[in-house]
Write a protein that holds these residues in place. Structure first.
Motif: not given
Length: 89
Positions: A47, A65-66, A68, A72, A86
């Motif tokens: 994080t 990548e995030f 959500k 991923w 972000n």
């Protein structure tokens, strides 16, 4: 920025304020090219600390990548010097 996100005007300022007022900081990191990329999977899941992250991604290294909605999501490398923003509060 708060208003553009549909939040009350002072929302982000309040989210980053403590008893001594708003807290801000800057961190700059550049990750060197790995000499053995075939042996490395990448950075561990992590994080980013902070509420507004500006990431200048290069056009050659994939893997950003995030997370959500429990999944991923891959962010493709940018070919036009874009800055990935972000936000999280």
């Amino acid at each position: 920025m708060s208003e553009n996100l549909g939040l009350e005007k002072e929302y982000i300022k309040k989210a980053f304020s403590g008893s001594n007022g708003a807290a801000m900081g800057t961190k700059v990191a550049k990750y060197p090219e790995c000499p053995y990329p075939e042996l490395v999977r990448g950075l561990r899941e992590h994080t980013d600390a902070g509420g507004i992250i500006l990431l200048l991604q290069d056009d050659k290294v994939p893997g950003l990548e995030f997370f959500k909605d429990g999944k991923w999501v891959e962010i493709p490398p940018s070919k036009n010097n874009a800055i990935f923003v972000n936000t999280g509060v």
